[in-house]
Structures are given as C-alpha cells and as structure tokens.
Design a protein around this motif. Structure first.
Motif, PDB file in Angstrom:
ATOM      1  N   SER A 139      57.571 -51.130  14.784  1.00 39.34           N
ATOM      2  CA  SER A 139      56.331 -50.606  15.365  1.00 39.34           C
ATOM      3  C   SER A 139      56.139 -49.127  15.021  1.00 39.34           C
ATOM      4  N   ALA A 140      57.239 -48.393  14.817  1.00 36.93           N
ATOM      5  CA  ALA A 140      57.114 -46.982  14.429  1.00 36.93           C
ATOM      6  C   ALA A 140      56.465 -46.856  13.048  1.00 36.93           C
ATOM      7  N   THR A 141      56.770 -47.788  12.154  1.00 36.63           N
ATOM      8  CA  THR A 141      56.146 -47.770  10.824  1.00 36.63           C
ATOM      9  C   THR A 141      54.653 -48.034  10.952  1.00 36.63           C
ATOM     10  N   LEU A 142      54.293 -48.997  11.788  1.00 37.98           N
ATOM     11  CA  LEU A 142      52.872 -49.267  12.011  1.00 37.98           C
ATOM     12  C   LEU A 142      52.185 -48.019  12.563  1.00 37.98           C
ATOM     13  N   ARG A 143      52.792 -47.379  13.547  1.00 34.14           N
ATOM     14  CA  ARG A 143      52.196 -46.184  14.175  1.00 34.14           C
ATOM     15  C   ARG A 143      52.145 -44.993  13.215  1.00 34.14           C
ATOM     16  N   ARG A 144      53.082 -44.924  12.290  1.00 34.01           N
ATOM     17  CA  ARG A 144      53.062 -43.843  11.307  1.00 34.01           C
ATOM     18  C   ARG A 144      51.817 -43.983  10.416  1.00 34.01           C
ATOM     19  N   HIS A 145      51.506 -45.222  10.038  1.00 32.52           N
ATOM     20  CA  HIS A 145      50.339 -45.459   9.185  1.00 32.52           C
ATOM     21  C   HIS A 145      49.035 -45.470   9.983  1.00 32.52           C
ATOM     22  N   PHE A 146      49.092 -45.989  11.199  1.00 29.42           N
ATOM     23  CA  PHE A 146      47.905 -46.127  12.039  1.00 29.42           C
ATOM     24  C   PHE A 146      48.246 -45.600  13.429  1.00 29.42           C
ATOM     25  N   PRO A 147      48.035 -44.306  13.683  1.00 28.28           N
ATOM     26  CA  PRO A 147      48.468 -43.690  14.937  1.00 28.28           C
ATOM     27  C   PRO A 147      47.773 -44.233  16.194  1.00 28.28           C
ATOM     28  N   SER A 148      46.657 -44.922  16.008  1.00 26.66           N
ATOM     29  CA  SER A 148      45.958 -45.502  17.156  1.00 26.66           C
ATOM     30  C   SER A 148      45.353 -46.842  16.749  1.00 26.66           C
ATOM     31  N   ARG A 149      45.018 -47.637  17.733  1.00 23.21           N
ATOM     32  CA  ARG A 149      44.338 -48.917  17.459  1.00 23.21           C
ATOM     33  C   ARG A 149      43.028 -48.642  16.731  1.00 23.21           C
ATOM     34  N   GLN A 150      42.314 -47.584  17.144  1.00 22.58           N
ATOM     35  CA  GLN A 150      41.042 -47.255  16.513  1.00 22.58           C
ATOM     36  C   GLN A 150      41.233 -46.926  15.034  1.00 22.58           C
ATOM     37  N   ALA A 151      42.303 -46.214  14.694  1.00 23.08           N
ATOM     38  CA  ALA A 151      42.579 -45.900  13.290  1.00 23.08           C
ATOM     39  C   ALA A 151      42.827 -47.180  12.489  1.00 23.08           C
ATOM     40  N   LEU A 152      43.513 -48.129  13.091  1.00 19.20           N
ATOM     41  CA  LEU A 152      43.762 -49.408  12.426  1.00 19.20           C
ATOM     42  C   LEU A 152      42.450 -50.171  12.236  1.00 19.20           C
ATOM     43  N   LEU A 153      41.624 -50.223  13.278  1.00 19.03           N
ATOM     44  CA  LEU A 153      40.343 -50.921  13.172  1.00 19.03           C
ATOM     45  C   LEU A 153      39.460 -50.291  12.105  1.00 19.03           C
ATOM     46  N   GLU A 154      39.446 -48.974  12.042  1.00 18.63           N
ATOM     47  CA  GLU A 154      38.654 -48.291  11.021  1.00 18.63           C
ATOM     48  C   GLU A 154      39.124 -48.676   9.631  1.00 18.63           C
ATOM     49  N   ALA A 155      40.431 -48.743   9.436  1.00 22.13           N
ATOM     50  CA  ALA A 155      40.969 -49.122   8.130  1.00 22.13           C
ATOM     51  C   ALA A 155      40.612 -50.567   7.794  1.00 22.13           C
ATOM     52  N   VAL A 156      40.691 -51.453   8.780  1.00 21.06           N
ATOM     53  CA  VAL A 156      40.374 -52.864   8.558  1.00 21.06           C
ATOM     54  C   VAL A 156      38.911 -53.025   8.151  1.00 21.06           C
ATOM     55  N   PHE A 157      38.012 -52.285   8.782  1.00 17.21           N
ATOM     56  CA  PHE A 157      36.589 -52.460   8.542  1.00 17.21           C
ATOM     57  C   PHE A 157      36.022 -51.495   7.495  1.00 17.21           C
ATOM     58  N   ARG A 158      36.857 -50.638   6.929  1.00 16.53           N
ATOM     59  CA  ARG A 158      36.397 -49.596   6.003  1.00 16.53           C
ATOM     60  C   ARG A 158      35.568 -50.166   4.855  1.00 16.53           C
ATOM     61  N   ASP A 159      36.051 -51.202   4.180  1.00 17.25           N
ATOM     62  CA  ASP A 159      35.316 -51.749   3.030  1.00 17.25           C
ATOM     63  C   ASP A 159      33.938 -52.252   3.435  1.00 17.25           C
ATOM     64  N   GLN A 160      33.871 -52.981   4.539  1.00 21.23           N
ATOM     65  CA  GLN A 160      32.588 -53.508   4.976  1.00 21.23           C
ATOM     66  C   GLN A 160      31.625 -52.382   5.344  1.00 21.23           C
TER      67      GLN A 160
END
Length: 190
Positions: free
Chosen positions: A43-64
């Motif tokens: 989970s630390a690796t996930l948090r290093r790349h995506f410090p928040s759920r919002q950062a992860l969601l932004e990355a997921v939806f970035r292309d669209q």
C-alpha cells in the motif's frame, strides 16, 4: 524532475491498469488496499504514486478528460456556437454516463473546490477551462438562457450521469435527460 526508475514506472502502469479495472467494476470507492494487493505491491507503493484517492481517480480518468477537453477546443472554431456546445455536452454526458465512477469523481472534485482549494489539475477544472469558450460563444450568440454558466452545465451533466447510472441503458437515458435539460437552459423561441 528526476527520472523514475524502470520498476517505479512499471509499478505505476500496473497500478493504473488495476485501478481502471477496479473502478470500472466497483466504482470510485473501490478498495485501495485490494488494488495494491492485486498489483502485487504494498500500500505504501500505491500511496507513493497516488497520495490520495482523488489523485488516483484523476489518473484513471485523465485520458478521457483530455479527449473531452481536446474536443471542446476543436469545437470552439465551429461556425454554429449552439450546435458546437450541444455536441460537446452530448460527448461529456455520454462519457460521464458510461465510464463508471467519472460522475462521482467530478462531484467530489466540485465539492472539494467549492469547500476548499482543490488540486490545480483536477478533472472538473480542466473541463471547465476547456468548455468556457464554447459556453461564452453560445451565450454571445443568444443560444443560452442568460446567466447559465459552464459550472451550471457541468453540474447538470453530472446529475444526469448519476441519475442514469443504474438504468438498463445509461447512455440512452442520459441522452434523453440531456435533451430535456437543453430545453430548460435554452432561451425561449421567438
């Protein structure tokens, strides 16, 4: 900016792929811990790349979101300001209704932006910036009821997407609801 190690780039790509699948299946509240386990990282690796759920969601939806923003920029030069805005709203509504989690992510971003400072690169801010010229052109052409803002339209599209989420054909239902909404924000016919 330092160059990322190859394993860090692989982990990022893997986490993003796992996150896209998890969000498509479970929505934007999918378990971050489960995503990390599925990707085979901590989970630390996930948090290093995506410090928040919002950062992860932004990355997921970035292309669209980038595709929608690009389409808005293309349509800004279209000769018919009303048709251009309606085409873009249709594309946004379709994306928000069919890409699971996008509408909820936009709702959360808007609430964060309204309540406190949101990150600069958030999806709703990008969409607002891209759509503003379309909305201004339509307003200047008399194709929008006075006072209707880009923010209003994004809120309506988000609501339509959320309302049609559990419909058997969310895209068709969202399109139907968008037509009703357009009638409501259009100026009276002369």
């Amino acid at each position: 900016m330092p160059v990322q190690r190859a394993d860090a780039r692989r982990n990022y790509a893997l986490l993003l792929t796992v996150a896209k699948d998890a969000i498509a299946e479970y929505g934007p509240d999918a378990s971050l811990e489960q995503m990390a386990r599925t990707a085979g990282v901590g989970s630390a690796t996930l948090r290093r790349h995506f410090p928040s759920r919002q950062a992860l969601l932004e990355a997921v939806f970035r292309d669209q979101v980038e595709t929608l923003c690009g389409r808005a920029r293309e349509l800004t030069a279209a000769p018919d300001a009303r048709a251009a805005l309606l085409e873009w709203l249709g594309a946004l509504t379709s994306a928000a209704a069919t890409i699971r989690g996008l509408a909820i992510a936009l709702t959360r971003e808007r609430a964060a932006r309204d309540g406190a400072a949101a990150e600069e690169a958030c999806c709703s801010a990008q969409l607002t910036e891209a759509a503003d010229p379309l909305v201004r052109r339509a307003a200047d052409a008399g194709a929008l009821t006075p006072g209707v803002t880009t923010d209003d339209l994004l809120t309506l599209v988000t609501g339509i997407a959320l309302a049609s989420e559990h419909h058997p054909d969310p895209a068709a239902e969202a399109e139907r609801l968008l037509r009703l909404t357009i009638a409501g924000v259009s100026p009276p016919q002369r």
